[in-house]
Write an enzyme that holds these catalytic residues in place. Structure first.
Site, PDB file in Angstrom:
ATOM      1  N   TYR A   1      35.791  27.997  32.520  1.00  0.00           N
ATOM      2  CA  TYR A   1      35.493  29.097  33.431  1.00  0.00           C
ATOM      3  C   TYR A   1      36.699  29.999  33.596  1.00  0.00           C
ATOM      4  O   TYR A   1      37.831  29.613  33.325  1.00  0.00           O
ATOM      5  CB  TYR A   1      35.006  28.590  34.799  1.00  0.00           C
ATOM      6  N   CYS A   2      36.399  31.230  34.024  1.00  0.00           N
ATOM      7  CA  CYS A   2      37.436  32.210  34.321  1.00  0.00           C
ATOM      8  C   CYS A   2      36.944  33.032  35.518  1.00  0.00           C
ATOM      9  O   CYS A   2      36.135  32.550  36.305  1.00  0.00           O
ATOM     10  CB  CYS A   2      37.732  33.086  33.100  1.00  0.00           C
ATOM     11  N   ARG A   3      37.381  34.277  35.608  1.00  0.00           N
ATOM     12  CA  ARG A   3      36.969  35.122  36.724  1.00  0.00           C
ATOM     13  C   ARG A   3      35.505  35.543  36.592  1.00  0.00           C
ATOM     14  O   ARG A   3      34.738  35.439  37.540  1.00  0.00           O
ATOM     15  CB  ARG A   3      37.875  36.357  36.794  1.00  0.00           C
TER      16      ARG A   3
END
Length: 102
Positions: A64-66
């Site tokens: 995951y990221c932003r």
């Protein structure tokens, strides 16, 4: 590329499932807010500095990221590097905060 929604991921975490969760954001983003993922910034993934997670090559790895863009890139890179089951968290932490504001 396999994907998972934040709702599906949260349900897994709420059930106490043991999963490999990797945060590919920058350290300051991870420090501001994270959901317990192992920090491995995209820049390190791009440089193939993945020793810390190499033992997970044949296991599901949730990235995951932003917003889901950097984690999507990381999924492609890790797949090319021999990771057999990478899953992108769609919407990233923006979707997480939107769905689970508390």
């Amino acid at each position: 590329m396999k994907t998972i929604s934040v709702q599906e991921l949260k349900a897994m975490l709420d059930r106490g499932e043991s999963i490999h969760l990797v945060d590919v954001r920058e350290p300051h983003e991870h420090a501001d807010f994270n959901i317990g993922g192992f920090l491995l910034p995209l820049g390190q993934v791009q440089m193939m500095q993945t020793d810390a997670i190499d033992e997970w090559k044949d296991e599901p790895v949730y990235l995951y990221c932003r917003s889901g863009n950097r984690s999507g890139q990381a999924c492609h890179i890790l797949s090319a590097a021999g990771f057999t089951n990478v899953i992108n968290v769609t919407g990233g932490m923006l979707a997480w905060k939107e769905n689970f504001p508390g």
